[in-house]
Design a protein around this motif. Structure first.
Motif, PDB file in Angstrom:
ATOM      1  N   ALA A  87       0.828  -1.205   0.000  1.00  0.00           N
ATOM      2  CA  ALA A  87       0.000   0.000   0.000  1.00  0.00           C
ATOM      3  C   ALA A  87       0.864   1.256   0.000  1.00  0.00           C
ATOM      4  O   ALA A  87       0.585   2.213  -0.729  1.00  0.00           O
ATOM      5  CB  ALA A  87      -0.933   0.001   1.202  1.00  0.00           C
ATOM      6  N   LEU A  88       1.929   1.250   0.791  1.00  0.00           N
ATOM      7  CA  LEU A  88       2.824   2.407   0.840  1.00  0.00           C
ATOM      8  C   LEU A  88       3.526   2.607  -0.497  1.00  0.00           C
ATOM      9  O   LEU A  88       3.660   3.736  -0.977  1.00  0.00           O
ATOM     10  CB  LEU A  88       3.842   2.220   1.965  1.00  0.00           C
ATOM     11  N   THR A  89       3.950   1.516  -1.129  1.00  0.00           N
ATOM     12  CA  THR A  89       4.587   1.603  -2.440  1.00  0.00           C
ATOM     13  C   THR A  89       3.622   2.164  -3.472  1.00  0.00           C
ATOM     14  O   THR A  89       3.992   3.009  -4.294  1.00  0.00           O
ATOM     15  CB  THR A  89       5.089   0.211  -2.877  1.00  0.00           C
ATOM     16  N   LEU A  90       2.369   1.727  -3.435  1.00  0.00           N
ATOM     17  CA  LEU A  90       1.360   2.227  -4.366  1.00  0.00           C
ATOM     18  C   LEU A  90       1.116   3.720  -4.172  1.00  0.00           C
ATOM     19  O   LEU A  90       1.036   4.478  -5.139  1.00  0.00           O
ATOM     20  CB  LEU A  90       0.059   1.453  -4.189  1.00  0.00           C
ATOM     21  N   VAL A  91       1.026   4.158  -2.940  1.00  0.00           N
ATOM     22  CA  VAL A  91       0.790   5.574  -2.652  1.00  0.00           C
ATOM     23  C   VAL A  91       1.972   6.429  -3.124  1.00  0.00           C
ATOM     24  O   VAL A  91       1.784   7.482  -3.744  1.00  0.00           O
ATOM     25  CB  VAL A  91       0.510   5.777  -1.145  1.00  0.00           C
ATOM     26  N   VAL A  92       3.185   5.975  -2.865  1.00  0.00           N
ATOM     27  CA  VAL A  92       4.369   6.721  -3.294  1.00  0.00           C
ATOM     28  C   VAL A  92       4.443   6.775  -4.817  1.00  0.00           C
ATOM     29  O   VAL A  92       4.721   7.820  -5.407  1.00  0.00           O
ATOM     30  CB  VAL A  92       5.650   6.111  -2.680  1.00  0.00           C
ATOM     31  N   LEU A 150       1.948   6.531  -6.966  1.00  0.00           N
ATOM     32  CA  LEU A 150       0.887   7.420  -7.442  1.00  0.00           C
ATOM     33  C   LEU A 150       1.269   8.888  -7.255  1.00  0.00           C
ATOM     34  O   LEU A 150       1.048   9.708  -8.143  1.00  0.00           O
ATOM     35  CB  LEU A 150      -0.418   7.109  -6.705  1.00  0.00           C
ATOM     36  N   ASN A 151       1.866   9.222  -6.127  1.00  0.00           N
ATOM     37  CA  ASN A 151       2.298  10.604  -5.890  1.00  0.00           C
ATOM     38  C   ASN A 151       3.394  11.018  -6.864  1.00  0.00           C
ATOM     39  O   ASN A 151       3.398  12.156  -7.345  1.00  0.00           O
ATOM     40  CB  ASN A 151       2.772  10.775  -4.448  1.00  0.00           C
ATOM     41  N   LEU A 152       4.324  10.119  -7.157  1.00  0.00           N
ATOM     42  CA  LEU A 152       5.376  10.452  -8.127  1.00  0.00           C
ATOM     43  C   LEU A 152       4.800  10.633  -9.527  1.00  0.00           C
ATOM     44  O   LEU A 152       5.215  11.532 -10.268  1.00  0.00           O
ATOM     45  CB  LEU A 152       6.455   9.369  -8.124  1.00  0.00           C
ATOM     46  N   LEU A 153       3.830   9.800  -9.887  1.00  0.00           N
ATOM     47  CA  LEU A 153       3.181   9.946 -11.185  1.00  0.00           C
ATOM     48  C   LEU A 153       2.437  11.275 -11.275  1.00  0.00           C
ATOM     49  O   LEU A 153       2.547  11.996 -12.279  1.00  0.00           O
ATOM     50  CB  LEU A 153       2.221   8.778 -11.415  1.00  0.00           C
ATOM     51  N   LEU A 154       1.703  11.620 -10.236  1.00  0.00           N
ATOM     52  CA  LEU A 154       0.974  12.890 -10.233  1.00  0.00           C
ATOM     53  C   LEU A 154       1.920  14.086 -10.183  1.00  0.00           C
ATOM     54  O   LEU A 154       1.581  15.158 -10.685  1.00  0.00           O
ATOM     55  CB  LEU A 154      -0.006  12.929  -9.067  1.00  0.00           C
ATOM     56  N   LEU A 155       3.089  13.897  -9.605  1.00  0.00           N
ATOM     57  CA  LEU A 155       4.074  14.970  -9.578  1.00  0.00           C
ATOM     58  C   LEU A 155       4.505  15.344 -10.995  1.00  0.00           C
ATOM     59  O   LEU A 155       4.775  16.504 -11.291  1.00  0.00           O
ATOM     60  CB  LEU A 155       5.293  14.529  -8.753  1.00  0.00           C
ATOM     61  N   LEU A 156       4.528  14.357 -11.883  1.00  0.00           N
ATOM     62  CA  LEU A 156       4.904  14.621 -13.270  1.00  0.00           C
ATOM     63  C   LEU A 156       3.721  15.070 -14.121  1.00  0.00           C
ATOM     64  O   LEU A 156       3.865  15.900 -15.005  1.00  0.00           O
ATOM     65  CB  LEU A 156       5.524  13.360 -13.880  1.00  0.00           C
ATOM     66  N   ILE A 157       2.532  14.527 -13.863  1.00  0.00           N
ATOM     67  CA  ILE A 157       1.373  14.803 -14.715  1.00  0.00           C
ATOM     68  C   ILE A 157       0.645  16.088 -14.326  1.00  0.00           C
ATOM     69  O   ILE A 157       0.196  16.838 -15.187  1.00  0.00           O
ATOM     70  CB  ILE A 157       0.398  13.602 -14.675  1.00  0.00           C
TER      71      ILE A 157
END
Length: 63
Positions: free
Chosen positions: A32-37, A39-46
């Protein structure tokens, strides 16, 4: 009003609290922590690209 504190012992010296030892994360919590991190990295770029697109759309709509 005067209070006589000569008979009182001094307070004990201050010591910071030690941090509590936490148990290691379970496999489910790690996933779950890996998924959240991720997702945050993906949104940081998008997100900045999407925000720039919305700003340019508003400017195009106004002018």
């Amino acid at each position: 009003m005067f209070m006589d504190f000569r008979d009182q012992p001094p307070p004990p010296p201050w010591r910071p609290r030690l941090p509590e030892q936490r148990p290691p994360l379970s496999l489910r919590q790690q996933k779950a922590l890996t998924l959240v991190v991720a997702l945050n990295l993906l949104l940081l770029l998008i997100a900045p690209i999407g925000g720039a697109t919305m700003v340019s759309a508003v400017i195009a709509w106004l002018f």
